[in-house]
Design an enzyme around this catalytic site. Sequence first.
Site, mmCIF file in Angstrom:
data_model
loop_
_atom_site.group_PDB
_atom_site.id
_atom_site.type_symbol
_atom_site.label_atom_id
_atom_site.label_comp_id
_atom_site.label_asym_id
_atom_site.label_seq_id
_atom_site.Cartn_x
_atom_site.Cartn_y
_atom_site.Cartn_z
ATOM 1 N N LYS A 1 0.823 -1.221 0.000
ATOM 2 C CA LYS A 1 0.000 0.000 0.000
ATOM 3 C C LYS A 1 0.854 1.267 0.000
ATOM 4 O O LYS A 1 2.016 1.262 0.424
ATOM 5 C CB LYS A 1 -0.997 -0.037 1.153
ATOM 6 C CG LYS A 1 -2.119 -1.037 0.828
ATOM 7 C CD LYS A 1 -3.315 -0.971 1.720
ATOM 8 C CE LYS A 1 -4.357 -1.974 1.207
ATOM 9 N NZ LYS A 1 -5.343 -2.316 2.207
ATOM 10 N N ARG B 1 -3.255 -10.046 4.871
ATOM 11 C CA ARG B 1 -3.699 -10.115 3.473
ATOM 12 C C ARG B 1 -2.557 -9.578 2.608
ATOM 13 O O ARG B 1 -2.227 -8.394 2.689
ATOM 14 C CB ARG B 1 -4.970 -9.275 3.316
ATOM 15 C CG ARG B 1 -5.607 -9.336 1.944
ATOM 16 C CD ARG B 1 -6.908 -8.534 1.918
ATOM 17 N NE ARG B 1 -7.532 -8.615 0.621
ATOM 18 C CZ ARG B 1 -7.207 -7.856 -0.417
ATOM 19 N NH1 ARG B 1 -6.265 -6.928 -0.306
ATOM 20 N NH2 ARG B 1 -7.812 -8.009 -1.586
HETATM 21 C C1 9MG Z 1 -10.086 -5.789 -0.841
HETATM 22 N N1 9MG Z 1 -9.123 -5.195 0.064
HETATM 23 C C2 9MG Z 1 -8.143 -4.304 -0.264
HETATM 24 N N2 9MG Z 1 -7.450 -3.965 0.836
HETATM 25 C C3 9MG Z 1 -8.002 -4.661 1.858
HETATM 26 C C4 9MG Z 1 -7.748 -4.718 3.231
HETATM 27 O O1 9MG Z 1 -6.789 -3.984 3.805
HETATM 28 N N3 9MG Z 1 -8.506 -5.529 4.002
HETATM 29 C C5 9MG Z 1 -9.510 -6.270 3.437
HETATM 30 N N4 9MG Z 1 -10.233 -7.058 4.248
HETATM 31 N N5 9MG Z 1 -9.797 -6.240 2.130
HETATM 32 C C6 9MG Z 1 -9.063 -5.436 1.375
#
Ligand code: 9MG
Length: 258
Positions: free
Chosen positions: A203, A239
């Site tokens: 990010k 994630r």
């Molecule tokens: C779809 N998506 C993109 N960034 C995300 C994040 O930080 N958390 C979750 N749950 N989904 C995300």
Amino acid sequence: MGIINVTPDSFSDGGVNLHADDAVASALRMRDEGAAIVDVGGESTRPGSDAVSIDEELRRVLPVLERLAGEVPVSIDTAKADVARRALSLGAELVNDVTALRADPELVEVVAESGAYLCLMHMRGEPRTMQANPRYDDVASEVAAFLEQRLAFAVEHGIAEERICLDPGIGFGKTVEHNFELIARLDVLLALGRPVLVGFSRKSSLGRVLGDPRATTGPLSASLGAAVAAYERGATILRVHDVKEHVEALAVAAAVIP
Ligand code: 9MG
């Protein structure tokens, strides 16, 4: 949790997995590298992105979900009840809704009836506008209060609390400082009693903290740093795009942190 964006426009991997063959190959590779689950999504949620239609989202994700059924645990990244319903019928186990059940009034029932797991994420605003000057008095307390309210809503509508995880929504209506404070104060979210999912991988805040004020993504090295910091503070699910490297970094962190 490995990320499979079946989209043309996600910031760091837009287009890479747009074709079903590529998405399936990426998901199976992530499984082999140690992902416990892969998160398949057909609509970009990057800052500034526009929504896509149900038909387009289904066209993107269904061929991927059909071929992953029985191969790897799947999470469906969607805010749409119709997409979730089809994904769950193809074996998806978790619904990852970045709107925390606020976008589609039918989604809560779909999740409740299926008995699926659910991720409730905090977002201030909507992807098209969310990075326009986000402000909080106390970001950790405000995000926790929101998630507590959405958790209560989900449970009131028949979703078992044990099936729900919570997510601070890194980058969703937050400044660089807000994002890092949320990780520093993850205990405030953990106090809600549910597992916490963190998505910091690639990010822009990572690139910005490294000195590029206009960065739209962050490098792998910085993603690993953020994942280990989140894990140390109690995150259960990370994630990520780069599964192998995260599994290795977290294995070492786990060897240090009992
Ligand atoms: C779809 N998506 C993109 N960034 C995300 C994040 O930080 N958390 C979750 N749950 N989904 C995300």
